[in-house]
Design a protein around this motif. Structure first.
Motif, PDB file in Angstrom:
ATOM      1  N   ARG A 103       7.321  -6.629  13.894  1.00 16.15           N
ATOM      2  CA  ARG A 103       6.938  -5.293  13.444  1.00 16.15           C
ATOM      3  C   ARG A 103       7.232  -5.070  11.960  1.00 16.15           C
ATOM      4  NH1 ARG A 103       9.560  -1.845  18.485  1.00 16.15           N
ATOM      5  NH2 ARG A 103       8.113  -2.568  20.114  1.00 16.15           N
ATOM      6  N   ASN A 104       8.063  -5.927  11.382  1.00 15.76           N
ATOM      7  CA  ASN A 104       8.420  -5.808   9.969  1.00 15.76           C
ATOM      8  C   ASN A 104       7.365  -6.543   9.140  1.00 15.76           C
ATOM      9  OD1 ASN A 104       9.620  -6.018   7.381  1.00 15.76           O
ATOM     10  ND2 ASN A 104      11.662  -5.873   8.282  1.00 15.76           N
ATOM     11  N   ARG A 105       6.482  -5.796   8.511  1.00 19.93           N
ATOM     12  CA  ARG A 105       5.366  -6.409   7.793  1.00 19.93           C
ATOM     13  C   ARG A 105       5.832  -7.226   6.596  1.00 19.93           C
ATOM     14  NH1 ARG A 105       0.740  -1.599   7.695  1.00 19.93           N
ATOM     15  NH2 ARG A 105       0.535  -1.405   9.986  1.00 19.93           N
ATOM     16  N   ALA A 106       6.828  -6.720   5.869  1.00 17.31           N
ATOM     17  CA  ALA A 106       7.307  -7.445   4.694  1.00 17.31           C
ATOM     18  C   ALA A 106       7.919  -8.787   5.106  1.00 17.31           C
ATOM     19  CB  ALA A 106       8.337  -6.600   3.948  1.00 17.31           C
ATOM     20  N   ALA A 107       8.687  -8.781   6.199  1.00 17.28           N
ATOM     21  CA  ALA A 107       9.310 -10.024   6.661  1.00 17.28           C
ATOM     22  C   ALA A 107       8.255 -11.013   7.138  1.00 17.28           C
ATOM     23  CB  ALA A 107      10.310  -9.730   7.776  1.00 17.28           C
TER      24      ALA A 107
END
Length: 380
Positions: A32-36
């Motif tokens: 869910r973490n787009r940056a990661a």
């Protein structure tokens, strides 16, 4: 009574529902973490570029082009039009002939040469073939007295999309091979530091008492040893093996990891779930493996993402001393050091390796933050 004996249909259907493990929940939160996830994609692409890039690069990372030293990046092929005539004159400078005319066109060059006293040797075409600019040279026409001749050669089209270094080597190919070396160094050294530091620190913090005191004093003693002296001893005994050397780097870098994990373990050993496991008779090593280490992973991963660039910079320092990566191999640290020396007259030599290092560090930091959030036991 009948209702109690026969559970509702929806409850009975839910009995077969499988629960998610903590790792499955962590991976779901990480996705869910787009940056990661974007950083993970970038790291995978950089790893693939480092592994397979040198195999498909247009130039070998060690191939030298003396005629193209510090040429700037360009999407157009080299040599440029204004470089062909001087290159032909330079190639035939030692052929003992006079150049009457040079015509450029049709993907090649036509050269008329003359000689005053001796016949022209057809083998002078070798001077053109030895150049990085020309290929397939041949003698097209020779006069009856042999004192004049016409030669033709094809102009080689060389692409240097990132320019060349101070020795005339393709900078793009060298960035690809340096990416492979730097990632390999970071992975090896960090992996060694991770395994030793986590096990050592978790054991010392959980057992406590005299054993903890003795283990930490050992760490203090190792801190006092000069690192460069330790590396020099390894080079003397085992030779300049890159893999062995950076395993040794990891064997020294684990000291910080051990202290961090020990501090986390000291706070975890007083938690209720650890005391409950002890009261149930769970063995100490199983408590460390199943409860202590998993709950320190968030901090460990954050520090691990910071350790990889630290190891890469440490490698550049060792290479500067002649103890690290040796020519013709290179690394990002070495390329940045070379670019800094030529920053005034060839700034691109610093820009491209530094940009690659920057993207690598940003991706590691974003991925580390994402893993930290996903593995934080307080947010489960």
């Amino acid at each position: 009574m009948t209702d109690l004996a026969n559970p509702a249909p929806e409850i009975a259907a839910g009995e077969g529902t499988a629960g998610r493990s903590l790792w499955a929940v962590a991976m779901m939160r990480l996705r869910r973490n787009r940056a990661a996830m974007a950083s993970l994609v970038v790291l995978v692409l950089m790893a693939l570029a480092g592994i397979f890039g040198p195999m498909v690069a247009p130039h070998d990372y060690s191939e030298v082009y003396p005629e193209f030293v510090k040429v700037p990046p360009s999407l157009a092929p080299y040599p440029q039009q204004d470089q062909i005539v001087p290159a032909a004159e330079e190639a035939l400078a030692r052929a003992r002939v006079e150049i009457a005319s040079i015509e450029v066109g049709g993907g090649g060059v036509t050269i008329m040469v003359t000689s005053e006293s001796r016949e022209i040797d057809p083998r002078i075409t070798r001077y053109l073939d030895r150049s990085d600019v020309f290929s397939g040279s041949e003698m097209v026409e020779v006069s009856g007295d042999g004192l004049s001749a016409t030669m033709r050669a094809d102009v080689r089209e060389l692409y240097f999309i990132a320019g060349t270094d101070a020795n005339g080597r393709d900078l793009f190919s060298r960035i690809l091979i340096s990416l492979r070396i730097s990632l390999m160094i970071g992975a090896l050294a960090t992996g060694v530091a991770l395994v030793i530091g986590v096990l050592y620190g978790a054991t010392a913090g959980f057992v406590g008492g005299r054993l903890d005191n003795v283990m930490m004093r050992v760490v203090d003693i190792l801190y006092s040893l000069p690192f460069v002296f330790f590396v020099i001893l390894l080079v003397v005994f085992f030779g300049r093996n890159v893999v062995l050397m950076f395993i040794a780097v990891g064997a020294v870098e684990w000291l910080d990891m051990a202290r961090i994990v020990r501090g986390q373990t000291l706070s975890l050993r007083r938690r209720e779930f650890v005391q409950a496991a002890e009261s149930l008779g769970v063995r100490s090593r199983d408590i460390v493996r199943r409860h202590i280490i998993p709950n320190t992973l968030g901090t460990v991963i954050i520090y691990m993402t910071l350790m990889i660039p630290k190891v890469i910079l440490l490698e550049s320092f060792l290479s500067f001393l002649g103890l690290g990566v040796q020519e013709p191999l290179t690394s990002l640290g070495v390329l940045i050091a070379e670019g800094a020396k030529n920053m005034r007259n060839a700034p691109f030599m610093l820009f491209w390796p530094a940009a690659t290092m920057t993207v690598l560090l940003f991706a590691l930091n974003f991925l580390g933050d994402g893993l930290r959030d996903a593995l934080d036991p307080k947010d489960r």
